[in-house]
Scaffold this motif. Sequence first.
Motif, PDB file in Angstrom:
ATOM      1  N   PHE A  20       0.833  -1.204   0.000  1.00 28.93           N
ATOM      2  CA  PHE A  20       0.000   0.000   0.000  1.00 28.93           C
ATOM      3  C   PHE A  20       0.868   1.253   0.000  1.00 28.93           C
ATOM      4  O   PHE A  20       0.525   2.246  -0.646  1.00 28.93           O
ATOM      5  CB  PHE A  20      -0.922   0.015   1.223  1.00 28.93           C
ATOM      6  CG  PHE A  20      -2.056  -0.977   1.173  1.00 28.93           C
ATOM      7  CD1 PHE A  20      -2.568  -1.433  -0.032  1.00 28.93           C
ATOM      8  CD2 PHE A  20      -2.617  -1.451   2.353  1.00 28.93           C
ATOM      9  CE1 PHE A  20      -3.615  -2.344  -0.074  1.00 28.93           C
ATOM     10  CE2 PHE A  20      -3.668  -2.354   2.324  1.00 28.93           C
ATOM     11  CZ  PHE A  20      -4.167  -2.809   1.109  1.00 28.93           C
ATOM     12  N   ALA A  21       1.965   1.240   0.742  1.00 29.98           N
ATOM     13  CA  ALA A  21       2.858   2.400   0.786  1.00 29.98           C
ATOM     14  C   ALA A  21       3.464   2.679  -0.582  1.00 29.98           C
ATOM     15  O   ALA A  21       3.635   3.837  -0.979  1.00 29.98           O
ATOM     16  CB  ALA A  21       3.965   2.177   1.814  1.00 29.98           C
ATOM     17  N   GLU A  22       3.780   1.618  -1.314  1.00 32.04           N
ATOM     18  CA  GLU A  22       4.408   1.777  -2.624  1.00 32.04           C
ATOM     19  C   GLU A  22       3.413   2.136  -3.719  1.00 32.04           C
ATOM     20  O   GLU A  22       3.692   2.967  -4.584  1.00 32.04           O
ATOM     21  CB  GLU A  22       5.120   0.476  -3.013  1.00 32.04           C
ATOM     22  CG  GLU A  22       6.315   0.131  -2.140  1.00 32.04           C
ATOM     23  CD  GLU A  22       6.827  -1.275  -2.399  1.00 32.04           C
ATOM     24  OE1 GLU A  22       6.292  -1.958  -3.315  1.00 32.04           O
ATOM     25  OE2 GLU A  22       7.751  -1.710  -1.693  1.00 32.04           O
ATOM     26  N   ARG A  23       2.244   1.508  -3.706  1.00 34.00           N
ATOM     27  CA  ARG A  23       1.321   1.605  -4.837  1.00 34.00           C
ATOM     28  C   ARG A  23      -0.014   2.248  -4.506  1.00 34.00           C
ATOM     29  O   ARG A  23      -0.812   2.509  -5.416  1.00 34.00           O
ATOM     30  CB  ARG A  23       1.059   0.194  -5.398  1.00 34.00           C
ATOM     31  CG  ARG A  23       2.326  -0.546  -5.779  1.00 34.00           C
ATOM     32  CD  ARG A  23       2.017  -1.959  -6.230  1.00 34.00           C
ATOM     33  NE  ARG A  23       3.240  -2.736  -6.399  1.00 34.00           N
ATOM     34  CZ  ARG A  23       3.256  -4.041  -6.676  1.00 34.00           C
ATOM     35  NH1 ARG A  23       2.117  -4.694  -6.825  1.00 34.00           N
ATOM     36  NH2 ARG A  23       4.401  -4.678  -6.800  1.00 34.00           N
ATOM     37  N   GLY A  24      -0.270   2.496  -3.225  1.00 28.71           N
ATOM     38  CA  GLY A  24      -1.582   2.961  -2.840  1.00 28.71           C
ATOM     39  C   GLY A  24      -2.571   1.808  -2.846  1.00 28.71           C
ATOM     40  O   GLY A  24      -2.297   0.746  -3.413  1.00 28.71           O
ATOM     41  N   VAL A  25      -3.713   2.029  -2.239  1.00 30.54           N
ATOM     42  CA  VAL A  25      -4.716   0.968  -2.194  1.00 30.54           C
ATOM     43  C   VAL A  25      -5.226   0.650  -3.594  1.00 30.54           C
ATOM     44  O   VAL A  25      -5.415  -0.510  -3.959  1.00 30.54           O
ATOM     45  CB  VAL A  25      -5.890   1.372  -1.270  1.00 30.54           C
ATOM     46  CG1 VAL A  25      -7.014   0.337  -1.328  1.00 30.54           C
ATOM     47  CG2 VAL A  25      -5.402   1.537   0.169  1.00 30.54           C
ATOM     48  N   ALA A  26      -5.415   1.675  -4.407  1.00 29.93           N
ATOM     49  CA  ALA A  26      -5.952   1.460  -5.757  1.00 29.93           C
ATOM     50  C   ALA A  26      -5.004   0.627  -6.610  1.00 29.93           C
ATOM     51  O   ALA A  26      -5.447  -0.195  -7.422  1.00 29.93           O
ATOM     52  CB  ALA A  26      -6.224   2.804  -6.428  1.00 29.93           C
ATOM     53  N   GLY A  27      -3.712   0.808  -6.447  1.00 28.32           N
ATOM     54  CA  GLY A  27      -2.750   0.090  -7.273  1.00 28.32           C
ATOM     55  C   GLY A  27      -2.337  -1.269  -6.728  1.00 28.32           C
ATOM     56  O   GLY A  27      -1.672  -2.042  -7.418  1.00 28.32           O
ATOM     57  N   ALA A  28      -2.716  -1.569  -5.497  1.00 25.58           N
ATOM     58  CA  ALA A  28      -2.346  -2.840  -4.879  1.00 25.58           C
ATOM     59  C   ALA A  28      -3.320  -3.941  -5.298  1.00 25.58           C
ATOM     60  O   ALA A  28      -4.486  -3.677  -5.601  1.00 25.58           O
ATOM     61  CB  ALA A  28      -2.344  -2.709  -3.362  1.00 25.58           C
ATOM     62  N   THR A  29      -2.832  -5.169  -5.305  1.00 20.36           N
ATOM     63  CA  THR A  29      -3.683  -6.314  -5.608  1.00 20.36           C
ATOM     64  C   THR A  29      -3.494  -7.380  -4.527  1.00 20.36           C
ATOM     65  O   THR A  29      -2.450  -7.442  -3.877  1.00 20.36           O
ATOM     66  CB  THR A  29      -3.332  -6.943  -6.970  1.00 20.36           C
ATOM     67  OG1 THR A  29      -2.000  -7.476  -6.920  1.00 20.36           O
ATOM     68  CG2 THR A  29      -3.424  -5.903  -8.091  1.00 20.36           C
ATOM     69  N   ILE A  30      -4.520  -8.200  -4.376  1.00 20.07           N
ATOM     70  CA  ILE A  30      -4.432  -9.309  -3.429  1.00 20.07           C
ATOM     71  C   ILE A  30      -3.273 -10.224  -3.812  1.00 20.07           C
ATOM     72  O   ILE A  30      -2.509 -10.681  -2.940  1.00 20.07           O
ATOM     73  CB  ILE A  30      -5.756 -10.098  -3.389  1.00 20.07           C
ATOM     74  CG1 ILE A  30      -6.885  -9.242  -2.802  1.00 20.07           C
ATOM     75  CG2 ILE A  30      -5.588 -11.385  -2.587  1.00 20.07           C
ATOM     76  CD1 ILE A  30      -6.765  -8.956  -1.338  1.00 20.07           C
ATOM     77  N   ARG A  31      -3.127 -10.485  -5.097  1.00 32.19           N
ATOM     78  CA  ARG A  31      -2.042 -11.370  -5.540  1.00 32.19           C
ATOM     79  C   ARG A  31      -0.681 -10.760  -5.236  1.00 32.19           C
ATOM     80  O   ARG A  31       0.241 -11.447  -4.788  1.00 32.19           O
ATOM     81  CB  ARG A  31      -2.168 -11.668  -7.032  1.00 32.19           C
ATOM     82  CG  ARG A  31      -1.067 -12.596  -7.570  1.00 32.19           C
ATOM     83  CD  ARG A  31      -1.365 -13.073  -8.971  1.00 32.19           C
ATOM     84  NE  ARG A  31      -2.558 -13.909  -9.000  1.00 32.19           N
ATOM     85  CZ  ARG A  31      -2.579 -15.189  -8.665  1.00 32.19           C
ATOM     86  NH1 ARG A  31      -1.457 -15.782  -8.238  1.00 32.19           N
ATOM     87  NH2 ARG A  31      -3.689 -15.872  -8.727  1.00 32.19           N
ATOM     88  N   GLY A  32      -0.526  -9.470  -5.487  1.00 33.64           N
ATOM     89  CA  GLY A  32       0.746  -8.815  -5.206  1.00 33.64           C
ATOM     90  C   GLY A  32       1.087  -8.846  -3.730  1.00 33.64           C
ATOM     91  O   GLY A  32       2.247  -9.045  -3.344  1.00 33.64           O
ATOM     92  N   ILE A  33       0.083  -8.645  -2.893  1.00 35.76           N
ATOM     93  CA  ILE A  33       0.302  -8.703  -1.445  1.00 35.76           C
ATOM     94  C   ILE A  33       0.655 -10.116  -1.019  1.00 35.76           C
ATOM     95  O   ILE A  33       1.552 -10.335  -0.194  1.00 35.76           O
ATOM     96  CB  ILE A  33      -0.948  -8.194  -0.703  1.00 35.76           C
ATOM     97  CG1 ILE A  33      -1.083  -6.680  -0.909  1.00 35.76           C
ATOM     98  CG2 ILE A  33      -0.878  -8.526   0.786  1.00 35.76           C
ATOM     99  CD1 ILE A  33      -2.413  -6.106  -0.469  1.00 35.76           C
ATOM    100  N   ALA A  34      -0.038 -11.099  -1.596  1.00 32.32           N
ATOM    101  CA  ALA A  34       0.252 -12.497  -1.283  1.00 32.32           C
ATOM    102  C   ALA A  34       1.678 -12.853  -1.669  1.00 32.32           C
ATOM    103  O   ALA A  34       2.396 -13.527  -0.916  1.00 32.32           O
ATOM    104  CB  ALA A  34      -0.741 -13.415  -1.999  1.00 32.32           C
ATOM    105  N   ASP A  35       2.115 -12.392  -2.848  1.00 23.85           N
ATOM    106  CA  ASP A  35       3.489 -12.665  -3.288  1.00 23.85           C
ATOM    107  C   ASP A  35       4.487 -12.039  -2.332  1.00 23.85           C
ATOM    108  O   ASP A  35       5.501 -12.662  -1.985  1.00 23.85           O
ATOM    109  CB  ASP A  35       3.704 -12.107  -4.703  1.00 23.85           C
ATOM    110  CG  ASP A  35       2.965 -12.912  -5.769  1.00 23.85           C
ATOM    111  OD1 ASP A  35       2.544 -14.046  -5.468  1.00 23.85           O
ATOM    112  OD2 ASP A  35       2.811 -12.389  -6.894  1.00 23.85           O
TER     113      ASP A  35
END
Length: 205
Positions: A20-35
């Motif tokens: 979230f800090a890097e991409r914001g909530v709009a740019g974040a994805t569940i998959r990216g967070i999981a990775d």
Amino acid sequence: MPPDDLTARARIRDASMAVFAERGVAGATIRGIADRAGVSPALVQHHFGTKDGLRAACDAHVLEYLRGETKAGLDDGRIGESGYVAEVYASAPPLMRYLARALVDGSPAAAEVFDEMVGLTEAHLADRPGLSDPHTRAVVYTAMKLGVTVLHEHVSRALGEDVFGPSAAPRVGRATLDITAPGMLPDGLAERARAGLDAFEGERS
């Protein structure tokens, strides 16, 4: 809940804060967070459901952290201890990076963090002399303090080092004390804060 589930939940939350800090909530994805957390997207959804659930958990964690550290530093008088200073400088950066983005993006917790910081500041400024009222001073001082967080990339560039790092953070702390003390801060607070910085830097040298 088994201990390993608690560990996974904290790992996912911390990964969410970083993404979230890097991409914001709009740019974040569940998959990216999981990775980033090293888990499956299904496990993220199992613990938090949606991105809104993740953001709510991150917001709650930041608020709990700020309340705890404020109590320890000011109410419990640990601000003058090198161990407290070291603990804050080690644990705060990921939360401050997340908060910086949340303040810009308008996270629900951002307003709550700001208002709570104003309240805490106002309580400490209530008996200080000044031509403006304590609430206005608290609002402006909080905005100034959080400005360093929001503008951390520019502040780091100007200082030549990461503002959240163990070397630059004391520099910023001392500069803040120079600007605000002695008239604005409660009696003895600036001295205790400087003593904590001295002890921290002395142990690092």
